[in-house]
Write a protein that holds these residues in place. Structure first.
Motif, mmCIF file in Angstrom:
data_model
loop_
_atom_site.group_PDB
_atom_site.id
_atom_site.type_symbol
_atom_site.label_atom_id
_atom_site.label_comp_id
_atom_site.label_asym_id
_atom_site.label_seq_id
_atom_site.Cartn_x
_atom_site.Cartn_y
_atom_site.Cartn_z
ATOM 1 N N CYS A 40 3.533 6.659 3.376
ATOM 2 C CA CYS A 40 3.334 7.241 2.046
ATOM 3 C C CYS A 40 2.377 8.430 2.145
ATOM 4 C CB CYS A 40 2.755 6.187 1.105
ATOM 5 S SG CYS A 40 2.420 6.800 -0.557
ATOM 6 N N PRO A 41 2.722 9.565 1.533
ATOM 7 C CA PRO A 41 1.777 10.684 1.522
ATOM 8 C C PRO A 41 0.502 10.293 0.767
ATOM 9 C CG PRO A 41 3.950 11.361 0.712
ATOM 10 C CD PRO A 41 3.963 9.873 0.827
ATOM 11 N N GLU A 42 -0.635 10.819 1.216
ATOM 12 C CA GLU A 42 -1.927 10.555 0.555
ATOM 13 C C GLU A 42 -2.589 11.897 0.246
ATOM 14 O OE1 GLU A 42 -4.385 7.501 2.473
ATOM 15 O OE2 GLU A 42 -2.651 7.005 3.698
ATOM 16 N N PRO A 43 -2.076 12.610 -0.764
ATOM 17 C CA PRO A 43 -2.550 13.971 -1.011
ATOM 18 C C PRO A 43 -3.777 14.081 -1.913
ATOM 19 C CG PRO A 43 -0.759 13.468 -2.497
ATOM 20 C CD PRO A 43 -0.980 12.228 -1.666
ATOM 21 N N TYR A 44 -4.280 12.934 -2.386
ATOM 22 C CA TYR A 44 -5.307 12.994 -3.425
ATOM 23 C C TYR A 44 -6.727 13.041 -2.872
ATOM 24 C CZ TYR A 44 -1.222 11.663 -6.112
ATOM 25 O OH TYR A 44 0.044 11.632 -6.650
ATOM 26 N N PHE A 45 -7.667 13.426 -3.730
ATOM 27 C CA PHE A 45 -9.066 13.557 -3.335
ATOM 28 C C PHE A 45 -9.876 12.305 -3.633
ATOM 29 C CE2 PHE A 45 -7.766 17.997 -4.139
ATOM 30 C CZ PHE A 45 -7.994 18.506 -2.863
ATOM 31 N N THR A 46 -9.246 11.304 -4.289
ATOM 32 C CA THR A 46 -9.967 10.072 -4.614
ATOM 33 C C THR A 46 -9.297 8.861 -3.967
ATOM 34 O OG1 THR A 46 -8.720 9.608 -6.638
ATOM 35 C CG2 THR A 46 -10.662 11.022 -6.863
ATOM 36 N N PHE A 47 -10.129 7.873 -3.667
ATOM 37 C CA PHE A 47 -9.627 6.638 -3.068
ATOM 38 C C PHE A 47 -8.644 5.942 -3.997
ATOM 39 C CE2 PHE A 47 -13.916 7.109 -1.120
ATOM 40 C CZ PHE A 47 -13.534 7.168 0.209
ATOM 41 N N VAL A 48 -8.961 5.903 -5.296
ATOM 42 C CA VAL A 48 -8.131 5.152 -6.234
ATOM 43 C C VAL A 48 -6.736 5.771 -6.367
ATOM 44 C CG1 VAL A 48 -8.948 6.295 -8.369
ATOM 45 C CG2 VAL A 48 -8.119 3.941 -8.449
ATOM 46 N N GLU A 49 -6.642 7.099 -6.388
ATOM 47 C CA GLU A 49 -5.322 7.734 -6.518
ATOM 48 C C GLU A 49 -4.467 7.477 -5.279
ATOM 49 O OE1 GLU A 49 -5.629 11.778 -9.006
ATOM 50 O OE2 GLU A 49 -7.236 11.556 -7.528
ATOM 51 N N ASN A 50 -5.075 7.565 -4.097
ATOM 52 C CA ASN A 50 -4.321 7.317 -2.867
ATOM 53 C C ASN A 50 -3.874 5.860 -2.770
ATOM 54 O OD1 ASN A 50 -4.289 9.926 -1.746
ATOM 55 N ND2 ASN A 50 -6.358 9.683 -0.946
ATOM 56 N N ALA A 51 -4.760 4.922 -3.140
ATOM 57 C CA ALA A 51 -4.397 3.503 -3.089
ATOM 58 C C ALA A 51 -3.278 3.195 -4.080
ATOM 59 C CB ALA A 51 -5.617 2.627 -3.375
ATOM 60 N N LEU A 52 -3.344 3.786 -5.265
ATOM 61 C CA LEU A 52 -2.303 3.559 -6.272
ATOM 62 C C LEU A 52 -0.960 4.109 -5.796
ATOM 63 C CD1 LEU A 52 -1.474 2.538 -9.052
ATOM 64 C CD2 LEU A 52 -2.282 4.697 -10.028
ATOM 65 N N ALA A 53 -0.975 5.291 -5.197
ATOM 66 C CA ALA A 53 0.267 5.886 -4.677
ATOM 67 C C ALA A 53 0.877 4.984 -3.599
ATOM 68 C CB ALA A 53 -0.015 7.276 -4.106
ATOM 69 N N LYS A 54 0.027 4.448 -2.707
ATOM 70 C CA LYS A 54 0.517 3.579 -1.630
ATOM 71 C C LYS A 54 1.075 2.271 -2.168
ATOM 72 C CE LYS A 54 -3.317 4.071 0.987
ATOM 73 N NZ LYS A 54 -4.243 3.972 2.146
ATOM 74 N N ALA A 55 0.406 1.706 -3.180
ATOM 75 C CA ALA A 55 0.877 0.440 -3.765
ATOM 76 C C ALA A 55 2.228 0.628 -4.451
ATOM 77 C CB ALA A 55 -0.154 -0.098 -4.755
ATOM 78 N N ARG A 56 2.365 1.679 -5.249
ATOM 79 C CA ARG A 56 3.649 1.936 -5.937
ATOM 80 C C ARG A 56 4.764 2.202 -4.926
ATOM 81 N NH1 ARG A 56 2.735 1.851 -11.249
ATOM 82 N NH2 ARG A 56 0.931 2.861 -12.194
ATOM 83 N N HIS A 57 4.439 2.939 -3.873
ATOM 84 C CA HIS A 57 5.403 3.278 -2.814
ATOM 85 C C HIS A 57 5.921 2.002 -2.132
ATOM 86 C CE1 HIS A 57 7.028 5.869 0.399
ATOM 87 N NE2 HIS A 57 6.497 5.041 1.276
ATOM 88 N N ALA A 58 4.994 1.092 -1.795
ATOM 89 C CA ALA A 58 5.390 -0.162 -1.129
ATOM 90 C C ALA A 58 6.191 -1.058 -2.066
ATOM 91 C CB ALA A 58 4.147 -0.895 -0.628
ATOM 92 N N ALA A 59 5.816 -1.092 -3.347
ATOM 93 C CA ALA A 59 6.560 -1.904 -4.325
ATOM 94 C C ALA A 59 7.975 -1.366 -4.502
ATOM 95 C CB ALA A 59 5.825 -1.916 -5.663
ATOM 96 N N LYS A 60 8.100 -0.050 -4.523
ATOM 97 C CA LYS A 60 9.420 0.584 -4.689
ATOM 98 C C LYS A 60 10.350 0.216 -3.528
ATOM 99 C CE LYS A 60 11.545 5.175 -4.691
ATOM 100 N NZ LYS A 60 11.270 6.640 -4.669
ATOM 101 N N HIS A 61 9.835 0.268 -2.300
ATOM 102 C CA HIS A 61 10.671 0.032 -1.124
ATOM 103 C C HIS A 61 10.939 -1.444 -0.847
ATOM 104 C CE1 HIS A 61 11.234 4.124 0.411
ATOM 105 N NE2 HIS A 61 10.088 4.374 -0.170
ATOM 106 N N SER A 62 10.056 -2.328 -1.344
ATOM 107 C CA SER A 62 10.216 -3.755 -1.048
ATOM 108 C C SER A 62 10.785 -4.549 -2.220
ATOM 109 C CB SER A 62 8.858 -4.354 -0.667
ATOM 110 O OG SER A 62 7.986 -4.331 -1.796
ATOM 111 N N GLY A 63 10.602 -4.029 -3.440
ATOM 112 C CA GLY A 63 10.995 -4.786 -4.618
ATOM 113 C C GLY A 63 10.041 -5.934 -4.925
ATOM 114 N N LEU A 64 8.891 -5.956 -4.268
ATOM 115 C CA LEU A 64 7.900 -7.024 -4.447
ATOM 116 C C LEU A 64 6.608 -6.460 -5.038
ATOM 117 C CD1 LEU A 64 8.156 -8.845 -0.985
ATOM 118 C CD2 LEU A 64 8.959 -9.715 -3.179
#
Length: 197
Positions: A40-64
């Motif tokens: 997952c790309p991590e283009p943001y300047f804050t920890f929370v934005e990058n973590a949220l992007a990674k969580a949504r990305h993993a949920a999208k690909h796994s359906g979990l």
């Protein structure tokens, strides 16, 4: 509500740590690699934005439901740097030794050696979850120019803990897991998840 969570990481150490935490809840933690999830790309300047992007990305690909963390070290004298760039502070390829050398050099002429680790955990029930569960842990210490200790990884050999009289890399793993930024964030996250389940 659910019995499986995908971890938005390929880090074996994190997988083990999170699996242990959730075992008591009868929740199985699966690595995102089990679902052929691309990085997952991590283009943001804050920890929370990058973590949220990674969580949504993993949920999208796994359906979990998915859990992601973003963490790093921040030096007060450097305006919070390296921050979200902690893993690649000295550039590519990623190298703990190079990152530590760069941070030591950047702090060498600074009087203020205070720094802190940050861990932000984000849990989403599905890709479009409108109310992610977010937990944060902060672990304060002082930068030590000389490396000490062989436990831990990353910046741990230089992260001095005055209250323990040693670096994070000299702490016993059980103690570190209880007091570290990730340990504190995990404890907060578990409380928040239990409150809504």
């Amino acid at each position: 509500m659910f019995d499986k969570i995908v971890l938005a990481s390929g880090n074996a150490g994190k997988l083990k740590e999170f699996s242990r935490l959730f075992a008591g809840q009868n929740i199985q933690i699966l690595p995102q690699s089990a679902f052929d999830t691309p990085e997952c790309p991590e283009p943001y300047f804050t920890f929370v934005e990058n973590a949220l992007a990674k969580a949504r990305h993993a949920a999208k690909h796994s359906g979990l439901p998915a859990l992601a963390d973003d963490s790093g070290i921040c030096a007060d004298a450097l305006g919070g740097a390296p921050g979200v760039l902690s893993a690649r502070y000295a550039g590519e390829p990623k190298s703990d030794a190079a990152n530590n050398a760069k941070l030591s050099a950047d702090l060498a002429d600074k009087d203020d050696k205070s720094c802190y680790y940050v861990c932000v955990l984000v849990f989403v029930r599905h890709e479009h979850d409108p109310q992610p569960i977010i937990a944060e842990g902060i672990w304060r210490g002082l930068w030590q120019q000389e490396a000490a200790g062989t436990n831990g990884f990353g910046y741990d050999p230089h992260f001095h803990l005055p209250e323990h009289g040693c670096t994070a890399a000299e702490l016993e793993p059980e103690i570190k897991n209880a007091v570290s930024h990730r340990g504190l964030a995990l404890q907060e996250l578990l409380k928040k998840i239990q409150a809504v389940m």
